[in-house]
Design a protein around this motif. Structure first.
Motif, short mmCIF file in Angstrom:
data_model
loop_
_atom_site.label_atom_id
_atom_site.label_comp_id
_atom_site.label_asym_id
_atom_site.label_seq_id
_atom_site.Cartn_x
_atom_site.Cartn_y
_atom_site.Cartn_z
N GLY A 1 43.69 42.32 58.96
CA GLY A 1 44.03 41.91 60.32
C GLY A 1 44.66 43.06 61.10
O GLY A 1 44.87 44.15 60.57
N ARG A 2 44.97 42.74 62.35
CA ARG A 2 45.39 43.79 63.27
C ARG A 2 46.90 44.01 63.27
O ARG A 2 47.48 44.32 64.29
CB ARG A 2 44.92 43.44 64.68
CG ARG A 2 43.75 44.33 65.15
CD ARG A 2 43.29 43.95 66.54
NE ARG A 2 44.31 43.30 67.36
CZ ARG A 2 45.24 43.96 68.05
NH1 ARG A 2 45.30 45.26 68.00
NH2 ARG A 2 46.09 43.29 68.79
N PHE A 3 47.53 43.84 62.11
CA PHE A 3 48.97 44.05 62.05
C PHE A 3 49.27 45.54 62.07
O PHE A 3 48.52 46.32 61.50
CB PHE A 3 49.53 43.42 60.77
CG PHE A 3 51.01 43.45 60.67
CD1 PHE A 3 51.78 42.55 61.39
CD2 PHE A 3 51.65 44.41 59.90
CE1 PHE A 3 53.16 42.59 61.31
CE2 PHE A 3 53.03 44.45 59.84
CZ PHE A 3 53.78 43.54 60.53
N PRO A 4 50.35 45.96 62.69
CA PRO A 4 51.35 45.21 63.45
C PRO A 4 50.90 44.87 64.86
O PRO A 4 50.21 45.64 65.49
CB PRO A 4 52.53 46.19 63.51
CG PRO A 4 51.90 47.53 63.40
CD PRO A 4 50.71 47.36 62.53
N LEU B 1 41.52 52.23 58.63
CA LEU B 1 41.94 51.32 57.58
C LEU B 1 41.31 49.95 57.80
O LEU B 1 40.80 49.32 56.87
CB LEU B 1 43.46 51.20 57.57
CG LEU B 1 44.09 50.47 56.40
CD1 LEU B 1 44.02 51.33 55.15
CD2 LEU B 1 45.54 50.11 56.70
N ARG B 2 41.35 49.51 59.08
CA ARG B 2 40.78 48.20 59.40
C ARG B 2 39.27 48.18 59.19
O ARG B 2 38.69 47.16 58.86
CB ARG B 2 41.13 47.81 60.84
CG ARG B 2 42.49 47.16 60.96
CD ARG B 2 42.66 46.50 62.30
NE ARG B 2 42.82 47.46 63.39
CZ ARG B 2 43.98 48.05 63.69
NH1 ARG B 2 45.05 47.78 62.99
NH2 ARG B 2 44.05 48.92 64.67
N ALA B 3 38.65 49.36 59.35
CA ALA B 3 37.19 49.42 59.17
C ALA B 3 36.81 49.15 57.72
O ALA B 3 35.66 48.85 57.42
CB ALA B 3 36.68 50.78 59.61
N GLY B 4 37.78 49.26 56.81
CA GLY B 4 37.52 48.88 55.42
C GLY B 4 37.04 50.03 54.58
O GLY B 4 37.00 51.19 55.00
#
Ligand SMILES: Nc1ncnc2c1ncn2[C@@H]1O[C@H](COP(=O)(O)OP(=O)(O)OP(=O)(O)O)[C@@H](O)[C@H]1O
Ligand SMILES: [Mg+2]
Lengths: 871, 238
Positions: free
Chosen positions: A111-114, A130-133
């Protein structure tokens, strides 16, 4: 009135520089108060401004287990945005550094934390990658540097090799410096977690769900709803308001503590002012007598000098405020990596006013004490050159002002600490410290007169005689220098005590490398691996995590509620969040609860075995090593400190929640545990035959010969069993030292204020006594003393004063450290001889230097000038 | 013709408590001094001259007896009330000058009027005039350390006359001065005294100086041993 001002101004002519110097004594104390006050205000505003960034979300749910499906649905119903995080400790290995390993805090995020706050990485697009996996990781910057791994390099976690996409600099709501030393962070995509094989059986895993609520939703309302809906799921909640309050409270404690240290500096400075004024007033007696002869009333002549005293206070307060603001301006920069948020400087006028006010009141009270004598100067003094003795009769005003000072000090301390008991305690300790130092000084002066050996060289005898001759400054200087030394040395001693303790715990063949998270089926293989690596297993223990369910038949929730009600009854916001019970923050301190809350809430990691180990001793009861299967009430052994703190008795019954299963136990024995060893020690020990089937992991302790060996052992273990984590004693040492150095920076700064104040007082004392010295020196020179001899006399005097102050301050610091070690840390205090010796030498040297610098010129003054001139 | 009394002393006794018991320094001293008269108090060292002067000027309280200064019984007054009497009626010249070291000559002279809140240009002009009168017109802005002993004593004299005192007390005004300087000082004191119509009480060792006063009181061991008029002037006896 105009006469008073005019006279005060004119009379100060010859001594303006001196008066300003007097005011310097209080500058640092006031500066400390202003600096701390404004830093506090700056922090407070920063917390308010960045409130949401402190948590990174509106509401955070956390627990040991993932949310159940039902709970997931409940949370989803709230709406808004969600992110999740799974965190645990693990070993990371660095191929770039020959596969060296280091314990890290892994966070698998999704998810988009923070949602709020700064998430600072290098390069800046790392969070997006990081979000791209994929198998990517963002690693604590300091760690990358330490292990020579660049962004773009690789690290290993469990079975997976990750590519480093960024260096972590700042994470919302977390102190970079502390995180980096205690548990460096490594962020990976949650999707990549499973393949590492680390999370499956890890017992100390932590799940967090972060929520960004839809606009207009009150976090505390949502919290209340969810809390009711998720009862029994073992979920803890945290809102921004809560985080802010906790943070605010912690900072307030620090602020209060530092405020007291600053106050000591102020107090010391005020004593310096008082003593300087005392000498000053003596020199003004003739002037006052003439004024009285010419018809000035006692009140008028007193007012003339009161105006000067006021001016001293005002100058001190103004300079102090300026300096304090300067420090407050620099502080956020110095502390940037310790503080969990960014602090912008602004001038907090209330803080400035408070600091200046306290400074003015204290310095004025202390100025009044010697000034009162002006009222009693008889005009007769003008007729007889010998000053008449004014000691006849007690001056009720002196007593009144003495009482006033005591009240002001206690009042300030109470105001600062917010607790009557603590405030009075502080005032009492201050009084005791001053009393001891003053007694020692008096004794020294007396002893110097009594036992001065006749056979000693003239200059030495003369130097020592200066300690007891009329108008000596022995008491004052011992107080100021001694107290400063005491504060700084206590700090240094505490540090070496803590470090020594940790070092000792790994000395003499004792274990110095601790291995955690060993699974049942890994024990055998691990023993072989360790033996092969040259570090045979020394200690091994199974660990079962559990919580207290009932004590003597009372459910733990009820007990917690009761202690909360007792401890936090004054909490203003209580009505709104009265049902807030934190279940997860088990390790946090008792925070003022009457029956220590941590004992009830914490997660106990208990073991089971047949006998006591060599770090334990039976205190009372009978240790049961094994029970038959099916025993209804199991006899357990509990640690002495916990036993006392919870107010238990032998035979008391307790129920334990062992991961969902309730176990009835009774206290069969009490053990004293030597916690100081780096060995697995336990609050609660079960007998064999009960906990074996429970989910558990093992800890093991081995001894490595040196850091290279330790690294080798860790590497071998992690290669074979990636889920096993290791803590090296050296790492613990480094961590404690790291934290200490950050804290010490601030405390040290405040203590330095005290020491420097002591030196200013010294300089002031030397300068005020200068005229008298000048006469004496001139006389000695007329009688044939060489400049060399005069210098030696001074060196002897200041060296003795400095050494004495250092010895007394050091002695007090030793005592203070012993008390701290015994009552707070519960360990043996260290007595580092070298450190003590070095500081005694240093303080003496600084004293001699300051003394000589300020009395420069006294030895080579032309005698004629002295005979004609005053000052 | 009856000139009013300026200073009247009745059965004045002063005892100091000492370690060896009470020490009587003055014993039943009595005299009466008319306005405008000049009196010298003489006697060997330690005979109580300074003590008597201090009592007369209200700097101290007698053990018994009474001092009536300018019509007021000062024994009954508080210390501050006596200070007010001093400021209005009394001028002082001390053996060791007693200038305030932090003030210039002019400022020293101004203190008595400024104390009353009566500074200002007129007062300053008067002070300059007095300093010029004692020969220090050019030294107004000098500090005491920049002046010789004789000059300092002249500043003190100017200060003593600044508040137009009814009575001037001098304790060994020439004691610290050499012969010529002392002589000049004596001329100034008597000259100013005549000009300003001031009553003068003078403590001295100098018999020549004493002889210039209309009346001489001799003390020995705290008691008056003789009280004689050197020159007969109208209406000084009681
Ligand atoms: N405070 C005191 N306590 C005890 N004795 C005192 C005190 N003050 C003065 N005396 C004594 O009183 C006596 C008279 O002192 P005083 O100063 O009046 O003498 P004097 O005539 O002025 O002497 P000199 O010519 O030396 O100035 C002296 O013996 C002195 O020691
Ligand atoms: Mg005398």
């Amino acid at each position: 009135m105009s006469f008073i001002l005019k006279m005060a101004w004119r009379d100060s002519r010859a001594s303006r520089r001196r008066l300003v110097l007097f005011s310097f004594s209080v500058v640092l104390g006031i500066a400390a108060l202003v600096a701390i006050g404004s830093l506090g205000a700056n922090l407070e505003r920063a917390i308010d401004d960045q409130a949401k960034g402190l948590l990174g979300a509106d509401l955070v749910l956390s627990g040991r287990a993932p949310l159940s499906d039902a709970a997931q649905r409940q949370v989803a119903a709230v709406g808004g945005e969600r992110a999740a995080e799974i965190s645990f400790s693990s070993m990371m290995s660095f191929p770039a550094a020959k596969d060296l390993t280091r314990l890290v805090n892994v966070r698998a995020v999704e998810g988009r934390f923070p949602f709020y706050g700064d998430f600072v990485t290098v390069p800046a697009d790392a969070p997006a990658r990081l979000r791209a996996g994929g198998n990517v990781v963002i690693v604590e910057e300091t760690l990358l540097r330490q292990f020579d791994t660049p962004v773009g390099g690789t690290v290993r976690l469990g079975a997976t090799t990750f590519t480093v996409v960024g260096a972590l600099q700042k994470y919302p709501g977390e102190s970079s410096a502390l995180s980096a030393t205690i548990a460096p962070r490594a962020l990976i995509p949650q999707a990549a977690l499973a393949a590492t094989g680390l999370a499956e059986r890890n017992v100390l895993i932590r799940h967090r769900t972060m929520l960004r609520l839809p606009a207009g939703t009150e976090p505390w309302l949502v919290e209340r709803e969810l809390r009711a809906a998720l009862r029994g799921e073992g979920v803890g909640f945290e809102t921004v308001a809560e985080r802010r309050r906790n943070l605010g409270r912690a900072l307030e404690n620090v602020e209060n503590f530092l405020g007291l240290v600053g106050f000591i500096a102020l107090f010391l400075g005020a004593i310096g002012v008082a003593s300087a004024i005392h000498v000053y007033v003596r020199q003004k007696i003739a002037t006052v007598a003439v004024l009285r002869c010419l018809g000035a009333s006692a009140r008028q002549s007193f007012a003339v000098y009161l105006v000067q005293g006021l001016a001293i206070g005002l100058i001190g307060a103004a300079l102090g405020a300026l300096l304090g603001l300067g420090v407050a301006f620099a502080m956020p920069r110095l502390l940037a990596d310790v503080l969990p948020f960014q602090v912008d400087f602004f001038v907090s006028w209330p803080a400035v006013a408070r600091g200046m006010g306290a400074g003015l009141v204290i310095s004025l009270l202390f100025t009044l004490l010697p000034l009162l004598a002006v009222r009693r100067v008889s005009p007769l003094v003008a007729l007889r050159s010998a000053a008449a003795d004014e000691g006849s009769g007690r001056d009720p005003w002196r007593i009144a002002i003495g009482v006033f000072i005591a009240v002001a000090v206690a009042g300030f301390a109470i105001w600062q600490t917010g607790k009557v008991r603590d405030g009075l305690g502080f005032a009492a300790v201050l009084a005791a410290g001053f009393g001891i130092l003053a007694l020692v000084a008096k004794f020294t002066a007396w002893a110097a007169r009594r036992w001065l050996p006749r056979g000693w060289p003239y200059v030495v005898r003369q130097g020592i005689a200066n300690l007891h001759r009329p108008n000596n400054r022995t008491v004052l200087l011992l107080l100021s220098l001694g107290l400063g030394t005491f504060l700084i040395l206590t700090l240094l001693l505490t540090r070496s005590t803590l470090l020594k303790e940790i070092e000792f715990s790994g000395g003499g063949g004792r274990p110095n490398l601790l291995l955690f998270d060993i699974q049942d089926d890994q024990v055998e293989g691990l023993v072989q691996t360790l033996t092969a690596a040259g570090a045979p297993l020394l200690v091994q223990a199974p660990i079962v995590t559990m919580k207290i369910a009932t004590v003597k038949g009372r459910p733990v929730e009820e007990l917690i509620r009761r202690t909360r009600a007792a401890g936090e009854g004054r909490d203003a916001e209580k009505g709104r969040r009265g049902d807030t019970v934190k279940e997860t923050d088990a390790k946090k301190g008792p925070a003022g609860d009457r029956l220590p809350g941590w004992t009830l809430r914490r997660e106990y990691r208990s073991t089971y075995r047949a006998a006591l180990t060599n770090t334990e001793r039976l205190v009372s009861g009978k240790f049961t090593g094994e029970v038959a299967p099916g025993e209804a009430v199991i006899p357990i052994s509990i640690e002495e400190g916990l036993f006392k703190e919870m107010g238990l008795a032998l035979g008391d019954e307790m129920e334990w929640d062992v991961q969902g299963v309730l176990l009835r136990t009774r206290i069969g024995s009490v053990r004293a545990v030597e916690w100081r060893r780096l060995e697995p020690n336990f609050f609660v020990v079960f007998p064999l035959g009960v906990l074996e089937p429970a989910p558990k992991f093992h800890v093991a302790a081995v001894r490595a010969d040196d850091s290279a060996h330790s690294a080798r052992v860790q590497r071998a273990v992690v290669a074979a069993y990636p889920n096993v984590t290791a803590i090296d004693l050296a790492l613990v040492l480094e961590t404690v030292d790291g934290i200490f150095s950050k804290v010490a920076l601030v405390i040290g700064l405040m203590s330095a204020f005290t020491v420097v104040t002591g030196l200013i007082v010294l300089a002031g004392a030397v300068l005020t006594g200068r005229f008298q010295r000048l006469r004496e020196t001139v006389l000695l020179r007329t009688l044939g003393a060489t400049r060399r001899q005069l210098l030696q006399i001074q060196v002897v005097e200041y060296a003795i004063l400095g050494a004495l102050a250092a010895v007394v301050g050091g002695g007090l610091a030793l005592a203070g450290n012993a008390l701290l070690a015994h009552f707070v840390f519960r360990i043996t205090p260290a007595v580092p001889g070298l450190l003590l010796a070095a500081s005694i030498v240093a303080v003496s040297l600084v004293t001699v230097l300051t003394g000589l610098l300020t009395s420069r010129g006294v030895t080579n003054h032309p005698p004629l000038e002295v005979l004609r001139q005053e000052t | 013709m009856n000139v009013p009394s300026m200073l009247k002393v009745q059965r004045l006794t002063k005892t100091y408590p000492t370690a060896a018991g009470p020490l009587t320094v003055l014993h039943e001293v009595a005299f009466d001094l008319a306005a405008g008269a000049t009196l010298a108090i003489v006697g060997p060292s330690g005979s109580g001259k300074t003590t008597l002067l201090g009592l007369c000027a209200g700097l101290d309280r007698p053990s018994t007896g009474e001092v009536i200064l300018a019509g007021e019984s000062i024994g009954a007054l508080s210390e501050d009330a006596r200070a007010l009497v001093r400021n209005r009626h009394v001028g002082f010249v001390f053996q060791n000058f007693q200038l305030i070291p932090t003030l210039t000559a002019l400022e020293n002279v101004l203190v008595p009027v400024e104390l009353r809140g009566e500074g200002g240009a007129a007062a300053e002009a008067e002070a300059r005039g007095l300093l010029a009168r004692v020969g220090l017109g050019e030294r107004c802005d000098h500090y005491p350390v920049q002046l010789s002993g004789g000059e300092q004593q002249r500043v003190a004299l100017a200060r003593a006359f600044m508040n137009r005192p009814k009575i001037l007390f001098c304790d060994e005004p020439t004691g610290n001065l050499d012969g010529d300087t002392a002589h000049a000082m004596v001329e100034l004191i008597f000259g100013l005294n005549r000009e300003k119509q001031t009553t003068l009480v003078l403590v001295t060792h100098d018999l020549e100086l004493a002889a210039r006063c209309q009346r001489v009181i001799r003390l020995r061991s705290g008691a008056v041993v003789s009280d004689e008029k050197t020159v007969v002037t109208e209406g000084t006896e009681r």
